[in-house]
Design an enzyme around this catalytic site. Structure first.
Site, PDB file in Angstrom:
ATOM      1  N   ASP A   1     -11.086   2.630  25.150  1.00 11.40           N
ATOM      2  CA  ASP A   1     -11.117   2.756  23.684  1.00 11.40           C
ATOM      3  C   ASP A   1     -11.244   4.201  23.215  1.00 11.40           C
ATOM      4  O   ASP A   1     -10.528   4.636  22.322  1.00 11.40           O
ATOM      5  CB  ASP A   1     -12.252   1.907  23.109  1.00 11.40           C
ATOM      6  CG  ASP A   1     -12.058   0.443  23.461  1.00 11.40           C
ATOM      7  OD1 ASP A   1     -10.949  -0.069  23.241  1.00 11.40           O
ATOM      8  OD2 ASP A   1     -13.009  -0.174  23.983  1.00 11.40           O
TER       9      ASP A   1
ATOM     10  N   ARG B   1     -28.758   6.503  21.634  1.00  8.41           N
ATOM     11  CA  ARG B   1     -27.874   6.916  20.530  1.00  8.41           C
ATOM     12  C   ARG B   1     -28.378   8.126  19.758  1.00  8.41           C
ATOM     13  O   ARG B   1     -27.593   9.022  19.454  1.00  8.41           O
ATOM     14  CB  ARG B   1     -27.588   5.736  19.597  1.00  8.41           C
ATOM     15  CG  ARG B   1     -26.770   4.591  20.238  1.00  8.41           C
ATOM     16  CD  ARG B   1     -25.560   5.076  20.993  1.00  8.41           C
ATOM     17  NE  ARG B   1     -24.681   4.030  21.476  1.00  8.41           N
ATOM     18  CZ  ARG B   1     -24.658   3.546  22.730  1.00  8.41           C
ATOM     19  NH1 ARG B   1     -25.503   3.973  23.637  1.00  8.41           N
ATOM     20  NH2 ARG B   1     -23.790   2.626  23.082  1.00  8.41           N
TER      21      ARG B   1
ATOM     22  N   ASP C   1     -25.031  -0.155  17.338  1.00 13.21           N
ATOM     23  CA  ASP C   1     -24.807   1.239  17.726  1.00 13.21           C
ATOM     24  C   ASP C   1     -24.151   2.061  16.616  1.00 13.21           C
ATOM     25  O   ASP C   1     -24.466   3.232  16.446  1.00 13.21           O
ATOM     26  CB  ASP C   1     -23.998   1.301  19.025  1.00 13.21           C
ATOM     27  CG  ASP C   1     -24.812   0.824  20.221  1.00 13.21           C
ATOM     28  OD1 ASP C   1     -26.044   0.995  20.188  1.00 13.21           O
ATOM     29  OD2 ASP C   1     -24.231   0.281  21.179  1.00 13.21           O
TER      30      ASP C   1
ATOM     31  N   SER D   1     -18.851  -5.981  27.718  1.00 17.83           N
ATOM     32  CA  SER D   1     -19.144  -4.702  27.098  1.00 17.83           C
ATOM     33  C   SER D   1     -20.418  -4.198  27.758  1.00 17.83           C
ATOM     34  O   SER D   1     -21.451  -4.861  27.703  1.00 17.83           O
ATOM     35  CB  SER D   1     -19.329  -4.892  25.598  1.00 17.83           C
ATOM     36  OG  SER D   1     -19.874  -3.717  25.051  1.00 17.83           O
TER      37      SER D   1
HETATM   38  N1  ARG Z   1     -27.608  -5.106  21.876  1.00 16.06           N
HETATM   39  C1  ARG Z   1     -28.131  -3.930  22.504  1.00 16.06           C
HETATM   40  C2  ARG Z   1     -28.599  -2.975  21.458  1.00 16.06           C
HETATM   41  O1  ARG Z   1     -28.274  -3.125  20.338  1.00 16.06           O
HETATM   42  C3  ARG Z   1     -27.167  -3.327  23.470  1.00 16.06           C
HETATM   43  C4  ARG Z   1     -25.982  -2.648  22.897  1.00 16.06           C
HETATM   44  C5  ARG Z   1     -25.078  -2.245  23.975  1.00 16.06           C
HETATM   45  N2  ARG Z   1     -23.963  -1.492  23.497  1.00 16.06           N
HETATM   46  C6  ARG Z   1     -22.734  -1.676  23.945  1.00 16.06           C
HETATM   47  N3  ARG Z   1     -21.815  -0.949  23.415  1.00 16.06           N
HETATM   48  N4  ARG Z   1     -22.448  -2.562  24.858  1.00 16.06           N
HETATM   49  O2  ARG Z   1     -29.328  -2.072  21.751  1.00 16.06           O
END
Ligand code: ARG
Length: 403
Positions: free
Chosen positions: A15, A96, A125, A176
């Protein structure tokens, strides 16, 4: 006039690779790709950097933020015993804000006006990126191709093939995955059916806890709430977490399968593994149990929970989170000592604790000879302690009778 510049948070995956030529064309801009090393392991980041150039980035850099992540993000999470919904050690949520910090720095260095990330519109995110940027670099605008231009996986594959981008489109996993030093997050694919048990394949930081093997024992030393040594050997934060990831991971410690409340309102199925995270929080919590005064400890549980929610919700750079952290830091003054953990069959179990700052008083606690606890004070204490509830119960009886 020179072209606008876009700083792209680059992972090396399909991506964000496709995003390089796409953003360049769509925004008539030059794309600077920035990959942040948070100890995610796996692919060589120099290869990732070269791939960004191969996709048309005018500049591509790798920032080694491993120690910074460990010291300034993972260790505060230990001090806060940070487990969102009592379970999730905030793996992605912690990373992040640090990525944002380095993107903002790269934007200054490369005179960029736009920042881009690969998040979709359904997750947390995107919020963490953009709330972080709003606090650190409000002059930058944000573009998220997956969300803002509705990119799908098929569209991305077709685009990569048409442009002959140097990326293998066949290796994209059905999940993912986000991973860093603090752990791994796995979602989507067959996990979206809540009835499906995770299969062994999705794990990479942890061995199957059900496999028979000998356990392991580790002593973790803390100084002011921060882990400083393993088995008596002083380590940097990055070394300590890496080593503990390996040792606890070998014992299957830190697997979590949960349904979680996302900030955007949906519930989602998530599988995590965070061997060092779970082990360090278990050890830290126990050291607090012996070094924090009761009222401070009780109050801190609420503060810890709120801290975790603020970080989960993308508000790392925010006044309340700073205030909560000031409280947490103040409580850590005496959280110094050693905790022994037994690691086995998916569990990290505390089996010993030592601290010069301990509030545990053997003479007060013992039921054996030498007891210094004066039980004669207890009777009066219990009577006064019970008085408000007793008065209320008596009143309830009286009022009922008068009805
Ligand atoms: N749900 C988790 C969070 O919000 C993990 C997010 C993982 N991100 C990803 N792009 N797979 O912290």
């Amino acid at each position: 006039m020179s072209k606008e510049r876009v700083v792209l948070a680059y992972s090396g995956g399909l991506d964000t690779s496709v995003a390089i030529p796409y953003l360049a064309e769509e925004l008539n801009a030059e794309v600077v790709a920035v990959a942040i090393d948070l100890g995610q392991g796996g692919e060589d980041l120099e290869v990732v950097r070269q791939r960004a150039e191969g996709c048309g980035a005018v500049a591509a850099e790798v920032v080694d933020a491993r120690e910074e992540f460990a010291v300034d993000y993972c260790y505060p999470a230990v001090a806060a015993n940070a487990l969102y919904m009592d379970r999730y050690p905030l793996v992605s949520a912690l990373s992040r804000p640090l990525i944002v910090k380095h993107l903002a720095q790269a934007a200054i260095k490369h005179s960029a006006t736009v920042v881009s990330h690969g998040c979709t519109g359904k997750g947390n995110d995107q919020v963490r990126f953009e709330a972080g940027l709003a606090a650190l670099a409000p002059h930058l605008s944000v573009v998220a191709p997956a969300r803002d231009f509705a990119w799908t996986r098929d569209k991305a594959i077709a685009y990569a093939q048409k442009r002959d981008l140097p990326i293998d489109v066949t290796t994209k996993s059905p999940y993912s995955i986000d991973q860093n030093l603090w752990g791994r997050a796995v979602e989507t694919g067959f996990l979206e059916d809540l009835g499906n048990a995770p299969i062994e394949d999705i794990y990479s930081y942890t061995a199957d806890p059900a496999q028979p093997r000998d356990g392991d024992t580790v002593v973790i030393s803390f100084d002011g709430g921060r882990p400083v040594a393993l088995d008596g050997e002083t380590k940097t934060a990055f070394e300590l977490i890496s080593e503990l990831n390996y040792r606890a991971g070998q014992q299957g410690v830190g697997r979590i399968d949960m349904v979680e409340d996302r900030l955007v309102g949906i519930k989602s199925r998530e599988v995590y593994e965070s061997p060092a995270g779970i082990a360090l929080i278990a050890a830290h919590q126990e050291l607090e149990n012996i070094t924090l005064e009761r009222e401070q400890a009780r109050f801190k549980r609420g503060v810890d929970q709120r801290w975790g929610e603020m970080v989960y919700d993308g508000l790392w750079f925010s006044p309340l989170k700073d205030s909560l952290e000031a409280f947490i830091d103040h409580t850590q003054k005496h959280v110094t000592g050693d905790i022994r953990l037994h690691l086995h069959a998916g569990k990290a179990t505390v089996t010993g604790r030592w601290s010069d700052a301990s509030l545990y008083d053997f003479d007060l606690a013992t039921y054996d000879e030498g007891d210094t606890f004066d039980q004669s004070h207890a009777k009066g204490f219990v009577e006064l302690w019970s008085m408000p509830a007793k008065l209320a119960a008596e009143r309830n009886e009286r009022v009922k009778k008068g009805e």
